[in-house]
Design an enzyme around this catalytic site. Structure first.
Site, PDB file in Angstrom:
ATOM      1  N   SER A 178       0.859  -1.185   0.000  1.00  0.00           N
ATOM      2  CA  SER A 178       0.000   0.000   0.000  1.00  0.00           C
ATOM      3  C   SER A 178       0.890   1.227   0.000  1.00  0.00           C
ATOM      4  O   SER A 178       2.008   1.183   0.528  1.00  0.00           O
ATOM      5  CB  SER A 178      -0.862   0.012   1.258  1.00  0.00           C
ATOM      6  OG  SER A 178      -1.412   1.296   1.460  1.00  0.00           O
ATOM      7  N   TYR A 234      -1.440  -0.508  10.149  1.00  0.00           N
ATOM      8  CA  TYR A 234      -1.554  -0.957   8.751  1.00  0.00           C
ATOM      9  C   TYR A 234      -0.339  -0.461   7.954  1.00  0.00           C
ATOM     10  O   TYR A 234       0.266  -1.215   7.186  1.00  0.00           O
ATOM     11  CB  TYR A 234      -2.855  -0.399   8.166  1.00  0.00           C
ATOM     12  CG  TYR A 234      -3.109  -0.772   6.723  1.00  0.00           C
ATOM     13  CD1 TYR A 234      -3.554  -2.046   6.381  1.00  0.00           C
ATOM     14  CD2 TYR A 234      -2.911   0.149   5.692  1.00  0.00           C
ATOM     15  CE1 TYR A 234      -3.796  -2.382   5.054  1.00  0.00           C
ATOM     16  CE2 TYR A 234      -3.152  -0.178   4.369  1.00  0.00           C
ATOM     17  CZ  TYR A 234      -3.596  -1.451   4.052  1.00  0.00           C
ATOM     18  OH  TYR A 234      -3.828  -1.789   2.734  1.00  0.00           O
TER      19      TYR A 234
HETATM   20  N1  LIG Z   1      -8.507  -1.425  -1.765  1.00  0.00           N
HETATM   21  C1  LIG Z   1      -7.482  -0.572  -1.726  1.00  0.00           C
HETATM   22  O1  LIG Z   1      -7.636   0.635  -2.024  1.00  0.00           O
HETATM   23  C2  LIG Z   1      -6.131  -1.053  -1.316  1.00  0.00           C
HETATM   24  C3  LIG Z   1      -5.103  -0.103  -1.269  1.00  0.00           C
HETATM   25  C4  LIG Z   1      -3.825  -0.520  -0.906  1.00  0.00           C
HETATM   26  C5  LIG Z   1      -3.590  -1.851  -0.636  1.00  0.00           C
HETATM   27  N2  LIG Z   1      -4.609  -2.766  -0.673  1.00  0.00           N
HETATM   28  C6  LIG Z   1      -4.292  -4.168  -0.370  1.00  0.00           C
HETATM   29  O2  LIG Z   1      -4.869  -5.021  -1.336  1.00  0.00           O
HETATM   30  C7  LIG Z   1      -5.132  -6.315  -0.758  1.00  0.00           C
HETATM   31  C8  LIG Z   1      -6.565  -6.731  -1.080  1.00  0.00           C
HETATM   32  O3  LIG Z   1      -7.434  -5.844  -0.392  1.00  0.00           O
HETATM   33  P1  LIG Z   1      -8.913  -5.486  -0.859  1.00  0.00           P
HETATM   34  O4  LIG Z   1      -8.945  -4.040  -1.080  1.00  0.00           O
HETATM   35  O5  LIG Z   1      -9.368  -6.404  -1.933  1.00  0.00           O
HETATM   36  O6  LIG Z   1      -9.694  -5.775   0.521  1.00  0.00           O
HETATM   37  P2  LIG Z   1     -10.907  -6.751   0.884  1.00  0.00           P
HETATM   38  O7  LIG Z   1     -11.979  -6.652  -0.128  1.00  0.00           O
HETATM   39  O8  LIG Z   1     -11.215  -6.449   2.309  1.00  0.00           O
HETATM   40  O9  LIG Z   1     -10.256  -8.207   0.764  1.00  0.00           O
HETATM   41  C9  LIG Z   1      -9.329  -8.691   1.693  1.00  0.00           C
HETATM   42  C10 LIG Z   1      -9.232 -10.193   1.552  1.00  0.00           C
HETATM   43  O10 LIG Z   1      -8.278 -10.707   2.496  1.00  0.00           O
HETATM   44  C11 LIG Z   1      -8.883 -11.808   3.161  1.00  0.00           C
HETATM   45  N3  LIG Z   1      -8.264 -12.098   4.448  1.00  0.00           N
HETATM   46  C12 LIG Z   1      -8.215 -11.338   5.557  1.00  0.00           C
HETATM   47  N4  LIG Z   1      -7.608 -11.997   6.558  1.00  0.00           N
HETATM   48  C13 LIG Z   1      -7.257 -13.217   6.060  1.00  0.00           C
HETATM   49  C14 LIG Z   1      -6.598 -14.351   6.593  1.00  0.00           C
HETATM   50  N5  LIG Z   1      -6.191 -14.387   7.871  1.00  0.00           N
HETATM   51  N6  LIG Z   1      -6.389 -15.416   5.793  1.00  0.00           N
HETATM   52  C15 LIG Z   1      -6.790 -15.397   4.500  1.00  0.00           C
HETATM   53  N7  LIG Z   1      -7.445 -14.374   3.945  1.00  0.00           N
HETATM   54  C16 LIG Z   1      -7.664 -13.287   4.719  1.00  0.00           C
HETATM   55  C17 LIG Z   1     -10.343 -11.425   3.263  1.00  0.00           C
HETATM   56  O11 LIG Z   1     -11.129 -12.554   3.599  1.00  0.00           O
HETATM   57  P3  LIG Z   1     -12.549 -12.399   4.383  1.00  0.00           P
HETATM   58  O12 LIG Z   1     -13.582 -12.096   3.341  1.00  0.00           O
HETATM   59  O13 LIG Z   1     -12.716 -13.735   5.002  1.00  0.00           O
HETATM   60  O14 LIG Z   1     -12.405 -11.287   5.380  1.00  0.00           O
HETATM   61  C18 LIG Z   1     -10.567 -10.910   1.851  1.00  0.00           C
HETATM   62  O15 LIG Z   1     -10.736 -11.978   0.967  1.00  0.00           O
HETATM   63  C19 LIG Z   1      -4.846  -6.168   0.740  1.00  0.00           C
HETATM   64  O16 LIG Z   1      -3.575  -6.698   1.028  1.00  0.00           O
HETATM   65  C20 LIG Z   1      -4.857  -4.666   0.956  1.00  0.00           C
HETATM   66  O17 LIG Z   1      -4.058  -4.266   2.064  1.00  0.00           O
HETATM   67  C21 LIG Z   1      -5.867  -2.384  -1.008  1.00  0.00           C
END
Ligand SMILES: NC(=O)c1ccc[n+]([C@@H]2O[C@H](COP(=O)([O-])OP(=O)(O)OC[C@H]3O[C@@H](n4cnc5c(N)ncnc54)[C@H](OP(=O)(O)O)[C@@H]3O)[C@@H](O)[C@H]2O)c1
Length: 309
Positions: A178, A234
């Site tokens: 991030s 985070y």
């Molecule tokens: N969206 C953004 O703007 C953004 C920006 C910067 C970085 N990111 C990064 O991108 C990645 C994906 O995020 P996203 O935006 O798609 O968020 P999201 O929709 O909240 O998805 C997060 C995923 O991680 C899973 N997860 C959480 N804890 C876990 C565990 N212990 N074991 C296995 N899976 C687990 C969640 O499963 P559950 O459904 O079971 O909770 C969900 O499938 C993350 O690493 C996040 O930090 C996102």
């Protein structure tokens, strides 16, 4: 032509995406699975949610090359069981996308919405003082966040490295980072220097930095000691993930090991304040997953562009 002598389009590759039941993860699986010869193992901590996600990709998009396996990145037994499954079924792994992540904060969503923050002040961190009382983290949540975003990623990577080393293509590892983890956002110069000193950096040093951070968190002295003001836990989970990416890339020069900020994407993790679509958000991960021999390694990307750590 690929190194096996086959055309790249005919190459059989196996990929794992963590945290892929929703958000950027499921879209990453969808895009990867359209590559000829690719089998994608969609993983999720919750079996029902994971099975439904894999079924939706098979039914709505005709992607019969997507298979589900349970994976909780916090649970060593679950990680081991995935490694065993891949070893028995495929005998190797070509691509690992460490996508699972949590923010682990308690948010007063109504107050956050009432602030009506523009994305520029949110992304720059200028809004840190405004959201201080609206977004909070307990010590337990801090441990959950680090144990997922940093130690979870390490746990999965370490378990799968022996299979990644068997890839005939020189495997690709992609760590979802991030912009919060960028070094310039850490006010403490010493921490910036330690995390940025790639020659001297080791996993042990990263652990020590996290221990100092957790100590200051417990003492309530994060700001006084120059840790990040905006989403500090985070942010540190991602700053250390970036550092780990560089350490690992040095250790495994035949692989391409990179980290990527996916953009500000509309998902659950940011309470749907993100402005980019899932399709755009998965592009960087997929591009890095498909890098070929001679491609960049030990680098940080902002979406599809190489950027400063
Ligand atoms: N969206 C953004 O703007 C953004 C920006 C910067 C970085 N990111 C990064 O991108 C990645 C994906 O995020 P996203 O935006 O798609 O968020 P999201 O929709 O909240 O998805 C997060 C995923 O991680 C899973 N997860 C959480 N804890 C876990 C565990 N212990 N074991 C296995 N899976 C687990 C969640 O499963 P559950 O459904 O079971 O909770 C969900 O499938 C993350 O690493 C996040 O930090 C996102």
């Amino acid at each position: 032509m690929g190194i096996s002598g086959k055309k790249e389009s005919e190459e059989i590759r196996y990929a794992v995406v963590t945290g892929a039941n929703k958000g950027i993860g499921i879209e990453t699986v969808r895009q990867l699975a359209t590559v000829p010869g690719m089998t994608v193992i969609l993983t999720a901590r919750n079996e029902r949610r994971g099975l439904e996600a894999a079924a939706s990709l098979r039914d709505s998009h005709g992607l019969s090359n997507v298979i589900f396996h349970q994976l909780n990145v916090q649970d060593p037994n679950s990680v081991e069981s995935l490694a065993e499954f891949i070893a028995n079924q495929f005998g190797r792994l070509d691509i690992l996308i460490n996508n699972a992540g949590v923010s682990e904060v308690i948010v007063d969503e109504d107050s956050l919405r009432a602030l009506n923050l523009d994305s520029a002040s949110w992304l720059s961190g200028e809004a840190a003082h405004l959201v201080k009382d609206i977004i909070k983290t307990t010590n337990d949540q801090a441990n959950e966040c680090l144990n997922t975003n940093y130690y979870g990623c390490k746990r999965v990577t370490e378990a799968l490295l022996p299979l990644l080393e068997l890839s005939a293509f020189g495997a690709n590892i992609v760590n979802l980072s991030s912009l919060r983890g960028e070094l310039r956002r850490i006010p403490n110069e010493q921490v910036r220097k330690e995390l940025g000193d790639i020659e001297a950096l080791t996993e042990e040093k990263i652990d020590l930095i996290l221990r100092r951070f957790l100590h200051d968190l417990k003492q309530g002295t994060l700001e006084a000691n120059g840790w990040q003001k905006m989403l500090p836990v985070y942010s540190m989970s991602k700053a250390t993930l970036n550092a780990y990416t560089r350490v690992l890339a040095k250790k495994y020069p035949k692989m391409r090991i990179n980290c990527v900020h996916p953009g500000y994407v509309n998902t659950d993790i940011n309470f749907h304040t993100g402005t980019m679509s899932l399709e755009e958000g998965a592009k960087g991960s997929v591009m890095l997953a498909l890098l070929r021999e001679g491609g960049p390694t030990g680098c940080y990307f902002d979406c599809a562009e190489m950027a400063e750590f």
